[in-house]
Design an enzyme around this catalytic site. Structure first.
Site: not given
Length: 389
Positions: A268, A363
């Site tokens: 980029r 979890e």
């Protein structure tokens, strides 16, 4: 800790790395396209076909003891393989595994539930979370009342992974209110045919949990898993079975994401030069690399302690906490480096963004991990000097 891999271990790790690259990553465009249309990214039949292909090369039951036909690999190797699987968002796990508490089944239950689950002919789900009992598992309200040689189960479970496809569940119910969690909760193996129903819960990610409903569901006394009144111990064993594996998979995702970010930064160009030359971008990459390396050693330290029979709960909580926090920071930076394209659904970054956000909730939330870590330190059960003292 000597974490040097043997030749055999390195071959196992490299085989999984190749499998992920050749078999799973090519499916990513297809998975993204299906999910954009509201479909399942990979069907159960497709997952089974991939599992069969892996099994032909000997990869079956990664954690399952050899006595049950598995590979019986240690915790460190399991963590390293999860890292490799985490490098793709294609939902996949090797076949041949069963929930750790199913090994507590008696011989009859093993024939009916454990062995078919390992072989993949049956699917299970773990049902303890309720609308009013998430992190506070001791607050479950689902009840089981003895009626002769049967138990009658009533209650609701929620956010149950695999609940919509499971044909049996390990459900936890209060069997003695006076005793509470310590002695008053029992685990039951309940076939779907017994009458419980499930409804999928839509989420912001691709995780598809379900709510389960039990209305006068009758099961025989022989369906108790383990001992009557000792269900909470089984639940805690299931919950703590391998929290280090969750951040291990996130670690693999972070490695892949940062590689994508570096490629983008090199290609980029703005104001005449690649954005990789911008200090702001360099610092994002540097910070991410440090966090990845720190997470790697937290995960491997926890796994090493498991392999050596040490009390790994503190290390696992630290790895779980760091995994959720750092993975979310890293994917956010990677999206920022990609700019507007990172925010589109053309790239998988936004998908990982949603997927990794879950790691801070399920979890054991970040808050629960911090609570556990702090309590262990303040009580003297753990030290800031680490497990080496």
């Amino acid at each position: 800790m000597d974490l040097t891999l043997t030749d055999e271990e390195r071959e196992i790790r490299d085989w999984v790395r190749t499998f992920v690259t050749k078999e799973l990553m090519p499916l990513e465009p297809q998975v993204l396209e299906r999910e954009r249309d509201g479909k399942r990214g990979v069907t159960l039949d497709e997952v089974e076909a991939l599992q069969d292909k892996a099994r032909q090369s000997g990869f079956f039951g990664i954690q399952t003891p050899e006595a049950y036909g598995g590979m019986g690999l240690g915790a460190v190797m399991n963590a390293l393989l999860e890292v490799e699987l985490g490098r793709t968002f294609v939902p996949f796990k090797f076949g041949g595994d069963a929930d750790n508490i199913l090994f507590e089944a008696n011989d009859e239950q093993k024939d009916a539930y454990l062995r078919p689950t390992i072989e993949g002919t049956r699917r299970s789900c773990f049902a303890i979370t309720e609308p009013g009992a998430g992190s506070d598992a001791r607050n479950i309200r689902t009840s089981a009342v003895r009626d002769g040689d049967e138990w009658v189960i009533n209650g609701e479970k929620t956010f149950i992974t695999g609940g919509d496809v499971a044909d049996f569940t390990m459900v936890f119910a209060v069997t003695d209110k006076e005793k509470g969690a310590d002695g008053g909760v029992t685990c039951f193996l309940v076939d779907r045919e017994a009458g419980w129903t499930s409804t999928e819960i839509p989420t912001m990610g691709e995780w598809g949990p379900a709510s389960l409903s039990f209305q006068d569901v009758r099961v025989p006394h022989s369906s108790i898993l383990g001992e009557e009144g000792r269900g909470f111990e089984l639940a805690m064993r299931w919950i703590g079975k391998g929290r280090y594996l969750l951040p291990a998979r996130a670690l693999g995702s972070c490695e892949r994401l940062v590689e994508m970010a570096m490629e983008q930064a090199k290609n980029r160009v703005t104001f005449g030069e690649p954005i990789a030359e911008r200090q702001a971008i360099q610092w994002m990459i540097a910070d991410s690399a440090v966090e990845i390396e720190a997470l790697r050693w937290l995960v491997l330290s926890a796994a090493w302690q498991v392999d050596h029979g040490a009390d790994s709960r503190q290390a696992q909580s630290m790895a779980k906490l760091a995994g959720g926090v750092h993975a979310n920071q890293i994917v956010d930076r990677v999206l920022q480096i990609h700019g507007g394209m990172g925010y589109t659904r053309e790239l998988p970054i936004e998908r990982w963004y949603r997927e990794l956000r879950l790691l801070r909730i399920y979890e054991g939330t970040d808050e629960i991990q911090r609570r556990t870590i702090a309590r262990n330190l303040l009580s003297g059960h753990a030290s800031v000097r680490g497990h080496l003292g």
